[in-house]
Design an enzyme around this catalytic site. Structure first.
Site, PDB file in Angstrom:
ATOM      1  N   TYR A 135       0.853  -1.187   0.000  1.00  0.00           N
ATOM      2  CA  TYR A 135       0.000   0.000   0.000  1.00  0.00           C
ATOM      3  C   TYR A 135       0.887   1.233   0.000  1.00  0.00           C
ATOM      4  O   TYR A 135       1.568   1.527   0.981  1.00  0.00           O
ATOM      5  CB  TYR A 135      -0.917  -0.035   1.222  1.00  0.00           C
ATOM      6  CG  TYR A 135      -1.913   1.097   1.371  1.00  0.00           C
ATOM      7  CD1 TYR A 135      -2.102   2.055   0.379  1.00  0.00           C
ATOM      8  CD2 TYR A 135      -2.696   1.199   2.520  1.00  0.00           C
ATOM      9  CE1 TYR A 135      -3.024   3.073   0.532  1.00  0.00           C
ATOM     10  CE2 TYR A 135      -3.627   2.211   2.683  1.00  0.00           C
ATOM     11  CZ  TYR A 135      -3.781   3.150   1.689  1.00  0.00           C
ATOM     12  OH  TYR A 135      -4.694   4.165   1.853  1.00  0.00           O
ATOM     13  N   LYS A 163      -1.379  -1.416  -4.058  1.00  0.00           N
ATOM     14  CA  LYS A 163      -2.383  -0.354  -4.180  1.00  0.00           C
ATOM     15  C   LYS A 163      -1.645   0.976  -4.186  1.00  0.00           C
ATOM     16  O   LYS A 163      -0.841   1.250  -3.288  1.00  0.00           O
ATOM     17  CB  LYS A 163      -3.366  -0.393  -3.006  1.00  0.00           C
ATOM     18  CG  LYS A 163      -4.312   0.811  -2.949  1.00  0.00           C
ATOM     19  CD  LYS A 163      -5.056   0.858  -1.623  1.00  0.00           C
ATOM     20  CE  LYS A 163      -5.899   2.131  -1.516  1.00  0.00           C
ATOM     21  NZ  LYS A 163      -6.539   2.261  -0.178  1.00  0.00           N
ATOM     22  N   ILE A 207      -9.361   0.173  -4.684  1.00  0.00           N
ATOM     23  CA  ILE A 207      -9.913   0.211  -3.331  1.00  0.00           C
ATOM     24  C   ILE A 207     -10.448   1.613  -3.134  1.00  0.00           C
ATOM     25  O   ILE A 207      -9.696   2.592  -3.200  1.00  0.00           O
ATOM     26  CB  ILE A 207      -8.854  -0.166  -2.284  1.00  0.00           C
ATOM     27  CG1 ILE A 207      -8.438  -1.625  -2.490  1.00  0.00           C
ATOM     28  CG2 ILE A 207      -9.379   0.048  -0.869  1.00  0.00           C
ATOM     29  CD1 ILE A 207      -7.322  -2.108  -1.585  1.00  0.00           C
TER      30      ILE A 207
END
Length: 298
Positions: A135, A163, A207
């Protein structure tokens, strides 16, 4: 292993007036999002206020979500801590509670070299037998995971995706370019406005905080893309612009939670001090929500 794809809401954490967690509403929100067609759930992400929850609260939230989801969609758990040892410990707890995928944010506060980041993520991958999505959100952590480092980490078998919430499309594009040779590696957009463009560039979805407000609309971006209906997918992607424009009135997490509350769901406010939306912002949100409801967004 669960496929890392689609639109996955970073589900908000409903709270009571005393800032305790409203677990009954958390269950209702989980079902609301799944019923709308989302492709996974990500509790205690950025929009779930992970930064202000205790470790015990995070584990209880995960326990409730896993129980309520019942295997209908994959459950992502954000278990990244500042320290490597703590991250491994939290990750193994999440595994024991039934999470499907881990999201590991880069360490924060102290500046880390790329080699330190590589060794951190490598140690976590070796310390927990679960699929891991990196992330990258440098504006919040102060540490960027470069495309070169992501490429190196993608060679580790259970690091299966990343992500990107940098807001820099070229950075996300380089993630895609540098990991395209790794079978099964996924690149997700953490910026809701870039989900379709992520897919078109070879990514696998996003997301999304805005999916708390418009779960069906957001999920349809992915579904329409997969169905080959690109023009309709583009129109849907463009449709969230008016909502995104209201983020100027406060912390995006606070705006998202205020919007869901205005839709009639008792999710409460964010924890103080990150809980204020000026009257001007509330009025702008009301206007946008009314206009978008007339367009059929949900």
């Amino acid at each position: 292993m669960a496929e890392i794809k689609g639109v996955i809401p970073a589900i908000l954490t409903p709270m009571n007036e005393d800032e305790s967690i409203n677990y009954d509403e958390l269950r209702r929100q989980a079902n609301r999002l799944i019923d709308a067609g989302v492709h996974g759930l990500f509790p205690f992400g950025t929009n779930g206020e992970a930064y202000i929850l205790s470790e015990a609260e995070k584990m209880e939230i995960l326990k409730v979500i896993v129980d309520e989801v019942g295997g209908r969609v994959p459950v992502y758990a954000g278990t990244g801590c500042i320290g490597t040892k703590d991250t491994i410990e939290q990750s193994n707890k999440a595994k024991d509670l039934g999470a499907d995928i881990l999201s590991i944010i880069s360490p924060s506060f102290a500046k880390a070299s790329q080699n330190e980041l590589y060794e951190h993520f490598k140690a976590v991958a070796e310390g927990v037998d679960m699929p891991i999505v990196l992330y990258n959100i440098p504006a919040r952590t102060g540490n960027v995971i470069t495309p070169e480092t992501v490429e190196k980490l993608s060679e580790i078998p259970n690091i299966v995706g990343v992500k990107d919430s940098s807001g820099n499309f070229d950075n996300m594009l380089q993630y895609i370019e540098r990991t395209r040779h790794v079978e099964g590696f996924s690149v997700l957009s953490g910026n809701d406005s870039l989900i379709l463009w992520n897919l078109m560039a070879g990514g696998t979805g996003g997301i999304a905080g805005c999916a708390n407000i418009y779960p069906a609309t957001m999920a349809s971006i992915y579904d329409l893309y997969v169905a080959g209906e690109l023009e309709t997918a583009r129109k849907v992607q463009d449709s969230i612009r008016s909502l995104r424009n209201t983020f100027k009135y406060g912390n995006p997490n606070t705006i998202v939670k205020a919007a869901v509350e205005l839709l009639g769901y008792p999710v409460g406010k964010c924890r103080a001090p990150f809980n204020q939306v000026p009257d001007q912002g509330i009025e702008a949100l009301k206007k946008v929500l009314e206009e978008n409801a007339a367009l059929g967004m949900s």
